[in-house]
Design an enzyme around this catalytic site. Structure first.
Site, PDB file in Angstrom:
ATOM      1  N   ASN A 161       0.855  -1.184   0.000  1.00  0.00           N
ATOM      2  CA  ASN A 161       0.000   0.000   0.000  1.00  0.00           C
ATOM      3  C   ASN A 161       0.893   1.238   0.000  1.00  0.00           C
ATOM      4  O   ASN A 161       1.935   1.257   0.647  1.00  0.00           O
ATOM      5  CB  ASN A 161      -0.886   0.034   1.253  1.00  0.00           C
ATOM      6  CG  ASN A 161      -1.862   1.207   1.214  1.00  0.00           C
ATOM      7  OD1 ASN A 161      -2.821   1.185   0.460  1.00  0.00           O
ATOM      8  ND2 ASN A 161      -1.604   2.240   2.002  1.00  0.00           N
ATOM      9  N   VAL A 162       0.482   2.237  -0.766  1.00  0.00           N
ATOM     10  CA  VAL A 162       1.194   3.516  -0.725  1.00  0.00           C
ATOM     11  C   VAL A 162       0.213   4.546  -0.192  1.00  0.00           C
ATOM     12  O   VAL A 162      -0.830   4.789  -0.797  1.00  0.00           O
ATOM     13  CB  VAL A 162       1.692   3.927  -2.133  1.00  0.00           C
ATOM     14  CG1 VAL A 162       2.562   5.178  -2.036  1.00  0.00           C
ATOM     15  CG2 VAL A 162       2.451   2.787  -2.805  1.00  0.00           C
ATOM     16  N   GLY A 163       0.521   5.126   0.963  1.00  0.00           N
ATOM     17  CA  GLY A 163      -0.373   6.104   1.578  1.00  0.00           C
ATOM     18  C   GLY A 163       0.368   7.394   1.890  1.00  0.00           C
ATOM     19  O   GLY A 163       1.603   7.460   1.778  1.00  0.00           O
ATOM     20  N   ARG A 166       1.184  12.021   7.837  1.00  0.00           N
ATOM     21  CA  ARG A 166       2.152  12.997   8.351  1.00  0.00           C
ATOM     22  C   ARG A 166       3.124  12.404   9.375  1.00  0.00           C
ATOM     23  O   ARG A 166       2.812  11.403  10.043  1.00  0.00           O
ATOM     24  CB  ARG A 166       1.407  14.184   8.967  1.00  0.00           C
ATOM     25  CG  ARG A 166       0.947  13.937  10.388  1.00  0.00           C
ATOM     26  CD  ARG A 166       0.170  15.124  10.958  1.00  0.00           C
ATOM     27  NE  ARG A 166       0.181  15.110  12.411  1.00  0.00           N
ATOM     28  CZ  ARG A 166      -0.548  15.909  13.174  1.00  0.00           C
ATOM     29  NH1 ARG A 166      -1.366  16.795  12.618  1.00  0.00           N
ATOM     30  NH2 ARG A 166      -0.462  15.854  14.486  1.00  0.00           N
ATOM     31  N   GLN A 183      -6.966   3.478   8.458  1.00  0.00           N
ATOM     32  CA  GLN A 183      -6.230   3.683   7.214  1.00  0.00           C
ATOM     33  C   GLN A 183      -5.526   2.379   6.814  1.00  0.00           C
ATOM     34  O   GLN A 183      -5.303   1.509   7.657  1.00  0.00           O
ATOM     35  CB  GLN A 183      -5.201   4.809   7.394  1.00  0.00           C
ATOM     36  CG  GLN A 183      -5.831   6.156   7.733  1.00  0.00           C
ATOM     37  CD  GLN A 183      -6.533   6.793   6.545  1.00  0.00           C
ATOM     38  OE1 GLN A 183      -7.313   6.135   5.850  1.00  0.00           O
ATOM     39  NE2 GLN A 183      -6.306   8.060   6.306  1.00  0.00           N
ATOM     40  N   HIS A 184      -5.154   2.284   5.543  1.00  0.00           N
ATOM     41  CA  HIS A 184      -4.604   1.005   5.082  1.00  0.00           C
ATOM     42  C   HIS A 184      -3.321   0.614   5.815  1.00  0.00           C
ATOM     43  O   HIS A 184      -3.105  -0.549   6.119  1.00  0.00           O
ATOM     44  CB  HIS A 184      -4.405   1.023   3.559  1.00  0.00           C
ATOM     45  CG  HIS A 184      -5.721   0.909   2.819  1.00  0.00           C
ATOM     46  ND1 HIS A 184      -6.049   1.681   1.737  1.00  0.00           N
ATOM     47  CD2 HIS A 184      -6.787   0.126   3.063  1.00  0.00           C
ATOM     48  CE1 HIS A 184      -7.277   1.362   1.342  1.00  0.00           C
ATOM     49  NE2 HIS A 184      -7.741   0.429   2.122  1.00  0.00           N
ATOM     50  N   GLU A 226      -1.316   0.863  -5.133  1.00  0.00           N
ATOM     51  CA  GLU A 226      -1.302   2.211  -5.725  1.00  0.00           C
ATOM     52  C   GLU A 226      -0.256   2.318  -6.834  1.00  0.00           C
ATOM     53  O   GLU A 226      -0.383   3.150  -7.729  1.00  0.00           O
ATOM     54  CB  GLU A 226      -1.014   3.257  -4.645  1.00  0.00           C
ATOM     55  CG  GLU A 226      -2.202   3.663  -3.806  1.00  0.00           C
ATOM     56  CD  GLU A 226      -2.465   2.742  -2.628  1.00  0.00           C
ATOM     57  OE1 GLU A 226      -1.789   1.694  -2.539  1.00  0.00           O
ATOM     58  OE2 GLU A 226      -3.339   3.051  -1.802  1.00  0.00           O
ATOM     59  N   GLU A 277      -3.205  21.843   9.928  1.00  0.00           N
ATOM     60  CA  GLU A 277      -3.810  20.692   9.256  1.00  0.00           C
ATOM     61  C   GLU A 277      -4.817  21.040   8.149  1.00  0.00           C
ATOM     62  O   GLU A 277      -5.222  22.191   7.991  1.00  0.00           O
ATOM     63  CB  GLU A 277      -4.480  19.797  10.294  1.00  0.00           C
ATOM     64  CG  GLU A 277      -3.576  18.680  10.782  1.00  0.00           C
ATOM     65  CD  GLU A 277      -3.211  17.668   9.685  1.00  0.00           C
ATOM     66  OE1 GLU A 277      -3.785  17.732   8.578  1.00  0.00           O
ATOM     67  OE2 GLU A 277      -2.340  16.811   9.938  1.00  0.00           O
TER      68      GLU A 277
HETATM   69  C1  FMN Z   1      -0.780  16.147   2.781  1.00  0.00           C
HETATM   70  C2  FMN Z   1      -1.617  15.034   3.368  1.00  0.00           C
HETATM   71  C3  FMN Z   1      -1.317  14.533   4.629  1.00  0.00           C
HETATM   72  C4  FMN Z   1      -2.084  13.495   5.182  1.00  0.00           C
HETATM   73  N1  FMN Z   1      -1.768  13.026   6.436  1.00  0.00           N
HETATM   74  C5  FMN Z   1      -2.482  12.007   6.968  1.00  0.00           C
HETATM   75  C6  FMN Z   1      -2.147  11.483   8.277  1.00  0.00           C
HETATM   76  O1  FMN Z   1      -1.236  11.953   8.941  1.00  0.00           O
HETATM   77  N2  FMN Z   1      -2.856  10.442   8.760  1.00  0.00           N
HETATM   78  C7  FMN Z   1      -3.903   9.894   8.052  1.00  0.00           C
HETATM   79  O2  FMN Z   1      -4.528   8.941   8.533  1.00  0.00           O
HETATM   80  N3  FMN Z   1      -4.247  10.375   6.816  1.00  0.00           N
HETATM   81  C8  FMN Z   1      -3.568  11.417   6.272  1.00  0.00           C
HETATM   82  N4  FMN Z   1      -3.904  11.915   5.035  1.00  0.00           N
HETATM   83  C9  FMN Z   1      -5.047  11.313   4.312  1.00  0.00           C
HETATM   84  C10 FMN Z   1      -4.639  10.018   3.651  1.00  0.00           C
HETATM   85  O3  FMN Z   1      -3.526  10.221   2.809  1.00  0.00           O
HETATM   86  C11 FMN Z   1      -5.778   9.417   2.830  1.00  0.00           C
HETATM   87  O4  FMN Z   1      -6.852   9.113   3.713  1.00  0.00           O
HETATM   88  C12 FMN Z   1      -5.363   8.198   2.032  1.00  0.00           C
HETATM   89  O5  FMN Z   1      -6.507   7.617   1.434  1.00  0.00           O
HETATM   90  C13 FMN Z   1      -4.632   7.198   2.885  1.00  0.00           C
HETATM   91  O6  FMN Z   1      -4.233   6.083   2.110  1.00  0.00           O
HETATM   92  P1  FMN Z   1      -4.902   4.654   2.336  1.00  0.00           P
HETATM   93  O7  FMN Z   1      -6.346   4.810   1.889  1.00  0.00           O
HETATM   94  O8  FMN Z   1      -4.120   3.756   1.438  1.00  0.00           O
HETATM   95  O9  FMN Z   1      -4.787   4.337   3.787  1.00  0.00           O
HETATM   96  C14 FMN Z   1      -3.164  12.949   4.458  1.00  0.00           C
HETATM   97  C15 FMN Z   1      -3.450  13.455   3.174  1.00  0.00           C
HETATM   98  C16 FMN Z   1      -2.696  14.491   2.641  1.00  0.00           C
HETATM   99  C17 FMN Z   1      -3.047  15.032   1.264  1.00  0.00           C
END
Ligand code: FMN
Length: 498
Positions: A161-163, A166, A183-184, A226, A277
Site C-alpha cells: 500500500n502507498v499512503g 504525516r 487507514q490502510h 497504488e 492541518e
Molecule cells: C498532505 C496530506 C497529509 C495526510 N496526512 C495524513 C495522516 O497523517 N494520517 C492519516 O490517517 N491520513 C492522512 N492523510 C489522508 C490520507 O492520505 C488518505 O486518507 C489516504 O486515502 C490514505 O491512504 P490509504 O487509503 O491507502 O490508507 C493525508 C493526506 C494528505 C493530502
C-alpha cells in the site's frame, strides 16, 4: 511526445514545469525555520508557481541542499501532471480520474536505480541532515513527512500500500507519525502487531506527481496496489527497486527513500503534533505517537527533498486543495457506481472542505434513492476524513456549481419531512476542532467521532402533484421561457439593439 510521456520522475517534472513557466528557483538564502513555509503559503494562496529552494540556511554546500514544493499547487499544473488540456474544469478532471483510477499497469521490478546511488545506514543516519522546514510557526516540530509516500505491505497477501500520512522529526533517527487504525497502513500495522512483529515501512520523497495523488486517495482495488494505479495515470509502468532492509519496493528514480520499522511497544512512542492541518486549523495535539525508527536512507546524487504545506483557509489554499478533492471524488464516484444503486452523474466536494462535505448528483428513479447513496458512503472505508456533510441532488442540479447546490438546498429541502438525517457516533476525524478533545481519540475511535449529516436535496416524490403544472410536484422554473417566445425573441434580437 506528450508532456506526460516525458515525465518519469521528479527531475522530469521540474523540467517540464520550468519549460511551461510554472517554476521559480529561489536562490536567495531562505531559513528552513518558518521562512520557507511562509513563502510557500503566500505563493500557494494565489495559485502561484512551483518552488525550488536552492539556498536553504544551514544546508548550503551539504548533500541535501534543495527542496521542491507547490508542484501541484494550481489546477493548471494538476492538468499538466495528468497530461490533460490546461483548461479542463473540475468536472472533466474528476471524470478523467474516475476512469483512470480503475485502470492498472503492472509495475516493472529492476535491480538498480538512481535512488541507490547513495546508501546511509547505522550511526551515519541523521534526519537533521535533510532540509526539513518547520513549516508553520506553531508546528510541534519539523514535519519531514508531508507530501511524501509511505509504503507498507500486508503481511498476509504481500500486497503493498502507498499512503500519505504525516510525521515529524523526533530525533536523528526517529519519525513519530499519526497512525490511524482505519487507514490502510493501520490495518497492516494491526497484523504485524498481532504477530509480535515490527512493521517495515519505506517513505518516498520526490518522484512523479501522480504517486502523491494515489497515495492520498483511498485506492483499494482487490489485489492491486497504488503503484499499478500510478502506472495507469502516467501511462507507463512504475519501475521499482527493492529496499535495503525489507521486502518493500520503491520507485527506482525516487530522490530520497527512508527505510525503517514501526513498533507497537508504547515505550518506543515519541511526542508528535500539532501541525497546521487540512481542516484549516492546527490539529493533532502533541501526544506520544508511534515512531518510524530509521534503519537506512538511500538517495540520488544531488537529491531534492520534497515536502509541502497543509492547512488552507478560505482565500488561502495550500497545495493539496488544488488536487486532493478531485482524487477523492473520483474514488467516491467509482465506489457508488460499483454498487449499482443509482446512476451517478457527478461527485464533488467543495475544495476548502477537502471532502468533509461531499455532494452527489444522481438520476433519481425512486424516492429513498438519495438516502441509499448517503448510507452507502457512511458505511464505507471512504469515511476516513470524508463525508461529514453529504448532499444528494437531482440530475438538473450541477453538483460542480456551488450556486446550483445552494439553490437546491434552499428550496428542495424540508427538514420537517425527513430530508435531514444525522447519524450519531460514526467515524470522524481527530483533527476537527468542533469535536470535544475526549472524542478525538485515535486509539478508541480510529480517528475521532462525527455525527455526519445527510441532506436530501432531491425533489420529494411525496409532495402532491399539481394539476395546473401537468401533475408535476414542483412548479416550472421561473427562468424558463416558452420555446415559441424564445425563438421569436431571438429572431428579433438585433432589432432590440441588444
Ligand atoms: C498532505 C496530506 C497529509 C495526510 N496526512 C495524513 C495522516 O497523517 N494520517 C492519516 O490517517 N491520513 C492522512 N492523510 C489522508 C490520507 O492520505 C488518505 O486518507 C489516504 O486515502 C490514505 O491512504 P490509504 O487509503 O491507502 O490508507 C493525508 C493526506 C494528505 C493530502
Amino acid at each position: 511526445m506528450s508532456i506526460r510521456r516525458r515525465i518519469n520522475d521528479l527531475r522530469d517534472w521540474i523540467k517540464c514545469l520550468e519549460e511551461a513557466g510554472e517554476l521559480r528557483r529561489i536562490t536567495a538564502e531562505v531559513d528552513w525555520d518558518e521562512e520557507l513555509g511562509a513563502i510557500t503559503r503566500m505563493v500557494s494562496a494565489n495559485a502561484g508557481p512551483a518552488l525550488l529552494f536552492e539556498n536553504i540556511k544551514d544546508y548550503k554546500g551539504t548533500t541535501f541542499n534543495r527542496l521542491f514544493t507547490n508542484g501541484l499547487g494550481s489546477k493548471k499544473r494538476l492538468n499538466l501532471a495528468l497530461g490533460l488540456p490546461e483548461d479542463f474544469d473540475d468536472r472533466k478532471v474528476v471524470a478523467t480520474l474516475k476512469n483512470k483510477l480503475m485502470q492498472r499497469v503492472e509495475t516493472k521490478k529492476v535491480n538498480h536505480g538512481p535512488v541507490k546511488e547513495n546508501i546511509i545506514s547505522g550511526d551515519k543516519i541523521n534526519l537533521f541532515d535533510l532540509p526539513v522546514p518547520r513549516w508553520n510557526f506553531l508546528d510541534g516540530g519539523r514535519y519531514i513527512n508531508t507530501l511524501s509516500c509511505q509504503v507498507t505491505m500486508d503481511p498476509d497477501t504481500k500486497l503493498m500500500n502507498v499512503g500519505m500520512y504525516r510525521g515529524m522529526i523526533g530525533s536523528k533517527n526517529s519519525i513519530p507519525v499519526l497512525l490511524c487504525a482505519p487507514q490502510h497502513w493501520g490495518t497492516h500495522f494491526a497484523k504485524y502487531r498481532d504477530r509480535g512483529e515490527e512493521m517495515p515501512i519505506a517513505v518516498v520523497y520526490g518522484w512523479h506527481p501522480v504517486l502523491l495523488m494515489v497515495a492520498a486517495t483511498a485506492v483499494s482495488h482487490p489485489g492491486c496496489s497504488e503503484y499499478e494505479v500510478a502506472g495507469a495515470l502516467r501511462q507507463s509502468p512504475v519501475e521499482l527497486v527493492k529496499c535495503e532492509t525489507s521486502d518493500l519496493w520503491v520507485p527506482a528514480s525516487a530522490e530520497i527513500v527512508i527505510e525503517g520499522k514501526i513498533s507497537s511497544d508504547p515505550s518506543t512512542f515519541e511526542m508528535e503534533g500539532p501541525f497546521a492541518e487540512y481542516v484549516g486549523y492546527y490539529g493533532g495535539a502533541a501526544s506520544p505517537k508511534h515512531v518510524i525508527r530509521v534503519d537506512c536512507i538511500t538517495h540520488r546524487n544531488n537529491p531534492i527533498f520534497r515536502g509541502g504545506l497543509e492547512g488552507g483557509t478560505p482565500g488561502s489554499w495550500a497545495e493539496p486543495y488544488y488536487w486532493h478533492p478531485q482524487c477523492k471524488c473520483a474514488v467516491i464516484w467509482n465506489y457508488l457506481e460499483s454498487l449499482n444503486i443509482a446512476k451517478i452523474l457527478g461527485v464533488w466536494a467543495s475544495p476548502i472542505t477537502r471532502g468533509t462535505d461531499v455532494r452527489v448528483q444522481i438520476e433519481t428513479t425512486y424516492r429513498g434513492q438519495a438516502k441509499q447513496v448517503a448510507h452507502a458512503i457512511w458505511g464505507s472505508h471512504l469515511m476516513n476524513y470524508t463525508g461529514k456533510l453529504l448532499i444528494v441532488v437531482d440530475e438538473d442540479i450541477d453538483v460542480f456549481s456551488d450556486e446550483a447546490v445552494e439553490w437546491a438546498l434552499a428550496y428542495r429541502v424540508n427538514a420537517a419531512r425527513g430530508d435531514v438525517e444525522i447519524a450519531h457516533g460514526c467515524i470522524g476525524t481527530n483533527l476537527d476542532p468542533s469535536i470535544p478533545l475526549n472524542e478525538r481519540d485515535s486509539v478508541k475511535y480510529g480517528h475521532g467521532t462525527w455525527s455526519p449529516v445527510f441532506i436530501d436535496a432531491t425533489i420529494d416524490w411525496n409532495l402532491e402533484p399539481q394539476a395546473q403544472y401537468g401533475n408535476k410536484r414542483f412548479p416550472p422554473k421561473a427562468s424558463e421561457i416558452s420555446p415559441k417566445m424564445e425563438e421569436f425573441v431571438k429572431r428579433r434580437w438585433q432589432e432590440y439593439g441588444l
